[in-house]
Design a protein around this motif. Sequence first.
Motif, PDB file in Angstrom:
ATOM      1  N   SER A 162       0.839  -1.209   0.000  1.00  0.00           N
ATOM      2  CA  SER A 162       0.000   0.000   0.000  1.00  0.00           C
ATOM      3  C   SER A 162       0.866   1.248   0.000  1.00  0.00           C
ATOM      4  CB  SER A 162      -0.926   0.010   1.219  1.00  0.00           C
ATOM      5  OG  SER A 162      -0.164  -0.055   2.412  1.00  0.00           O
ATOM      6  N   SER A 163       0.405   2.237  -0.770  1.00  0.00           N
ATOM      7  CA  SER A 163       1.083   3.533  -0.787  1.00  0.00           C
ATOM      8  C   SER A 163       0.782   4.262   0.519  1.00  0.00           C
ATOM      9  CB  SER A 163       0.585   4.377  -1.967  1.00  0.00           C
ATOM     10  OG  SER A 163       0.805   3.692  -3.181  1.00  0.00           O
ATOM     11  N   GLY A 164       1.640   5.232   0.861  1.00  0.00           N
ATOM     12  CA  GLY A 164       1.401   6.005   2.083  1.00  0.00           C
ATOM     13  C   GLY A 164       2.668   6.641   2.595  1.00  0.00           C
ATOM     14  N   SER A 165       2.576   7.219   3.787  1.00  0.00           N
ATOM     15  CA  SER A 165       3.713   7.888   4.409  1.00  0.00           C
ATOM     16  C   SER A 165       4.316   6.948   5.460  1.00  0.00           C
ATOM     17  CB  SER A 165       3.233   9.203   5.044  1.00  0.00           C
ATOM     18  OG  SER A 165       4.320   9.918   5.551  1.00  0.00           O
ATOM     19  N   TYR A 166       5.574   6.557   5.243  1.00  0.00           N
ATOM     20  CA  TYR A 166       6.193   5.555   6.120  1.00  0.00           C
ATOM     21  C   TYR A 166       7.601   5.986   6.526  1.00  0.00           C
ATOM     22  CZ  TYR A 166       2.651   2.409   4.061  1.00  0.00           C
ATOM     23  OH  TYR A 166       1.483   1.829   3.634  1.00  0.00           O
ATOM     24  N   THR A 167       8.060   5.444   7.658  1.00  0.00           N
ATOM     25  CA  THR A 167       9.480   5.548   8.000  1.00  0.00           C
ATOM     26  C   THR A 167      10.184   4.374   7.316  1.00  0.00           C
ATOM     27  OG1 THR A 167       9.373   4.155   9.969  1.00  0.00           O
ATOM     28  CG2 THR A 167       8.896   6.506  10.272  1.00  0.00           C
ATOM     29  N   VAL A 168      11.523   4.388   7.326  1.00  0.00           N
ATOM     30  CA  VAL A 168      12.260   3.317   6.621  1.00  0.00           C
ATOM     31  C   VAL A 168      12.055   1.952   7.269  1.00  0.00           C
ATOM     32  CG1 VAL A 168      14.030   4.785   5.585  1.00  0.00           C
ATOM     33  CG2 VAL A 168      14.383   3.879   7.898  1.00  0.00           C
ATOM     34  N   GLU A 169      11.638   1.914   8.538  1.00  0.00           N
ATOM     35  CA  GLU A 169      11.452   0.621   9.229  1.00  0.00           C
ATOM     36  C   GLU A 169      10.024   0.096   9.133  1.00  0.00           C
ATOM     37  OE1 GLU A 169      14.592   0.031  12.745  1.00  0.00           O
ATOM     38  OE2 GLU A 169      13.114   1.579  13.183  1.00  0.00           O
ATOM     39  N   ASP A 170       9.090   0.934   8.670  1.00  0.00           N
ATOM     40  CA  ASP A 170       7.699   0.484   8.545  1.00  0.00           C
ATOM     41  C   ASP A 170       7.567  -0.538   7.423  1.00  0.00           C
ATOM     42  OD1 ASP A 170       6.905   2.139  10.578  1.00  0.00           O
ATOM     43  OD2 ASP A 170       6.249   3.779   9.264  1.00  0.00           O
ATOM     44  N   VAL A 171       6.652  -1.477   7.597  1.00  0.00           N
ATOM     45  CA  VAL A 171       6.400  -2.492   6.570  1.00  0.00           C
ATOM     46  C   VAL A 171       5.564  -1.860   5.459  1.00  0.00           C
ATOM     47  CG1 VAL A 171       5.305  -4.720   6.078  1.00  0.00           C
ATOM     48  CG2 VAL A 171       6.537  -4.377   8.237  1.00  0.00           C
ATOM     49  N   VAL A 172       6.093  -1.913   4.215  1.00  0.00           N
ATOM     50  CA  VAL A 172       5.365  -1.337   3.074  1.00  0.00           C
ATOM     51  C   VAL A 172       4.718  -2.431   2.227  1.00  0.00           C
ATOM     52  CG1 VAL A 172       6.753   0.758   2.949  1.00  0.00           C
ATOM     53  CG2 VAL A 172       7.466  -1.251   1.634  1.00  0.00           C
ATOM     54  N   ALA A 173       5.215  -3.659   2.362  1.00  0.00           N
ATOM     55  CA  ALA A 173       4.660  -4.767   1.587  1.00  0.00           C
ATOM     56  C   ALA A 173       4.975  -6.085   2.288  1.00  0.00           C
ATOM     57  CB  ALA A 173       5.249  -4.779   0.177  1.00  0.00           C
ATOM     58  N   THR A 174       4.147  -7.095   2.032  1.00  0.00           N
ATOM     59  CA  THR A 174       4.463  -8.458   2.509  1.00  0.00           C
ATOM     60  C   THR A 174       4.531  -9.372   1.301  1.00  0.00           C
ATOM     61  OG1 THR A 174       2.116  -8.896   2.915  1.00  0.00           O
ATOM     62  CG2 THR A 174       3.437  -8.204   4.803  1.00  0.00           C
ATOM     63  N   LEU A 175       5.397 -10.359   1.425  1.00  0.00           N
ATOM     64  CA  LEU A 175       5.695 -11.246   0.297  1.00  0.00           C
ATOM     65  C   LEU A 175       5.459 -12.681   0.740  1.00  0.00           C
ATOM     66  CD1 LEU A 175       6.896 -10.598  -2.529  1.00  0.00           C
ATOM     67  CD2 LEU A 175       9.140 -11.139  -1.586  1.00  0.00           C
ATOM     68  N   THR A 176       4.722 -13.450  -0.052  1.00  0.00           N
ATOM     69  CA  THR A 176       4.613 -14.889   0.193  1.00  0.00           C
ATOM     70  C   THR A 176       5.719 -15.554  -0.618  1.00  0.00           C
ATOM     71  OG1 THR A 176       2.219 -14.698   0.437  1.00  0.00           O
ATOM     72  CG2 THR A 176       3.108 -16.908   0.091  1.00  0.00           C
ATOM     73  N   LEU A 177       6.725 -16.067   0.070  1.00  0.00           N
ATOM     74  CA  LEU A 177       7.885 -16.647  -0.602  1.00  0.00           C
ATOM     75  C   LEU A 177       7.516 -17.957  -1.288  1.00  0.00           C
ATOM     76  CD1 LEU A 177      10.622 -16.027   2.138  1.00  0.00           C
ATOM     77  CD2 LEU A 177      10.039 -14.579   0.193  1.00  0.00           C
ATOM     78  N   ASP A 178       8.397 -18.414  -2.162  1.00  0.00           N
ATOM     79  CA  ASP A 178       8.151 -19.646  -2.917  1.00  0.00           C
ATOM     80  C   ASP A 178       7.978 -20.854  -2.003  1.00  0.00           C
ATOM     81  OD1 ASP A 178       8.326 -18.161  -5.201  1.00  0.00           O
ATOM     82  OD2 ASP A 178      10.433 -18.644  -5.593  1.00  0.00           O
ATOM     83  N   ASN A 179       8.592 -20.805  -0.797  1.00  0.00           N
ATOM     84  CA  ASN A 179       8.465 -21.941   0.140  1.00  0.00           C
ATOM     85  C   ASN A 179       7.249 -21.801   1.060  1.00  0.00           C
ATOM     86  OD1 ASN A 179       9.227 -19.933   1.886  1.00  0.00           O
ATOM     87  ND2 ASN A 179      11.210 -20.845   2.443  1.00  0.00           N
ATOM     88  N   GLY A 180       6.412 -20.768   0.815  1.00  0.00           N
ATOM     89  CA  GLY A 180       5.185 -20.592   1.599  1.00  0.00           C
ATOM     90  C   GLY A 180       5.317 -19.641   2.767  1.00  0.00           C
ATOM     91  N   GLU A 181       6.537 -19.272   3.144  1.00  0.00           N
ATOM     92  CA  GLU A 181       6.728 -18.340   4.268  1.00  0.00           C
ATOM     93  C   GLU A 181       6.304 -16.930   3.860  1.00  0.00           C
ATOM     94  OE1 GLU A 181      10.666 -18.326   5.834  1.00  0.00           O
ATOM     95  OE2 GLU A 181      10.797 -20.511   5.904  1.00  0.00           O
ATOM     96  N   THR A 182       5.981 -16.119   4.884  1.00  0.00           N
ATOM     97  CA  THR A 182       5.628 -14.716   4.632  1.00  0.00           C
ATOM     98  C   THR A 182       6.793 -13.827   5.063  1.00  0.00           C
ATOM     99  OG1 THR A 182       3.285 -15.152   4.968  1.00  0.00           O
ATOM    100  CG2 THR A 182       3.995 -12.866   5.145  1.00  0.00           C
TER     101      THR A 182
END
Length: 590
Positions: A162-182
């Motif tokens: 999601s777009s928005g105003s964040y600090t460098v440590e804030d989570v901007v995206a989550t990824l579901t990896l090929d092995n199923g982990e987030t």
Amino acid sequence: MKSGRITKVSGPLVVAEGLENANMADVVRVGEQRLIGEILTMTGGTASIQVYEETSGLGPGTVVETTGAPLSVELGPGMIENIYDGIQRPLEEIMKMVGSNITRGVEVPALSRSKKWDFKATAKVGDKVIGGDVIGTVQETSVVLHKIMVPNGLSGKIKSISSGSYTVEDVVATLTLDNGETKELTMIQRWPVRVGRPYKKKFPPTAPLCSGQRIIDTMFPIAKGGTAAVPGPFGSGKTVVQHQLAKWSDVDIVVYIGCGERGNEMTDVLREFPELQDPRTGESLMKRTVLIANTSDMPVAAREASIYTGITIAEYFRDMGYAVAVIADSTSRWAEALREMSGRLEEMPGEEGYPAYLASRLAQFYERAGVVSTMGREERVGSLTAVGAVSPPGGDLSEPVSQGTMRIVKVFWSLDASLAYRRHFPAINWLNSYSLYLSSMRDWFNENIGRDFMDNRDRAMSMLQEEAELNEIVQLVGKDSLGAGDQLTLETAKMIREDFLQQNAFMETDSYSSYDRQAKLLGLILKYDKLCRDAIKKGADLQPLFSLSARDRIGRAKSVDANEYVAAYADIDKLMEQEIDAIAMKGGAE
């Protein structure tokens, strides 16, 4: 954290026992003040540690803790316009905390944890991404669009963004990896400085880096993605040449590393760059610059890290698809830091006391330059150009750092003290310098500047070499004994030297010269030579040809305003033809 205890302190070298679980190149914290250091060698559980801060007060028995991670830099929004020390501590933030004098053991994150950035997502939920793919952008400065990339080694599908105003440590995206982990993604990445960032493919450099300096751009050009060295004795203008390159080079990002040079030179950079205007964007030069200040009065060991810190930051911007220049001032001071640590480690010394691995370390630095196809599915091409100053003691180019550098780099701008004493700047000696990129860039010059540009460059160089040979004869028998053609060669070579190669960094109209302007000015000088030779064949006298009013106007042509030079040069061309024709006709009539 695993800890050991100090058994020996020798300047910046600390030896500690009880570190069996540590690894080579791990960062450690030394003593109560938690001084930052790096493990250089391991023998069983005994580690030799290079400490990047003043070690006075440390003694046997002091605790050493390993962090378990190599020396790394933080990469993300906030690096541009920042001033770091050799291990990427922000000097302005440290000054706010402790004042002008840096106290030992200060721990400040390289990127501000409180500043918010406007993140604009460019990827969508469900997109398949791999390491190097751009998932969003941040407008870091008015001229630099910071691309937020998936860290190398990760691949999967975007679960949320999601777009928005964040600090460098804030989570901007989550990824579901090929092995199923987030995996949660922030705007910050960490990368070990001694490991080059990966790329898909390396290309041969074919386009020049325009610096606005005539002797560099026309005579000894460097390619974008190329390597160059600027050696020269004290007072020959190395730092000014590097400042000019940092100011005017047509690159997107400049990383300037002040490695072991005097503090007042770095102060000049800090004062000048915010006030100077980038000719390409019209904005302040600081809007595209990262400065690393590790001056001669700062700890010696940190010089060694500063070179790697700078080139790692540069590689990160290269991976975004930008053209980046790394200016290192100077690699000799970095080599001296290597020599000091090698001596304290009691390693077998090589030539002049430098370590035997000096040449391979120099090569590792310069090999990180190049034009590359970056990681990620999108096709992006970025370039990293490396320019290093070399400060040989007494100007002796046979010493190991100069020789090791010359074997690696492809452009060599040899600075000459005798030219500097004559106030000829840039004091680059045209007889000793060379560029090995001329043949690979010839097609670019023919296509973009004009087919006669490289021919004129070759003709000017041969005239300068001819002048050097004629000067030896003149010293024996005098100038008047030369033929008219040779006297004209001396006069034209003088014009090339004084009216073309000589440049005033403090004159606004002459500090920067575009390729078109350089081509037109050199063309004027060589046309004067051609017309004069034709006139001599018709019987014209030399003296009137040397005292033309057009000849004086060529001498002042480089001070013409940048917006008016095209018309001014055309006027000089027309006047020159008229005056030389009149003299030729008079000579023919006689």
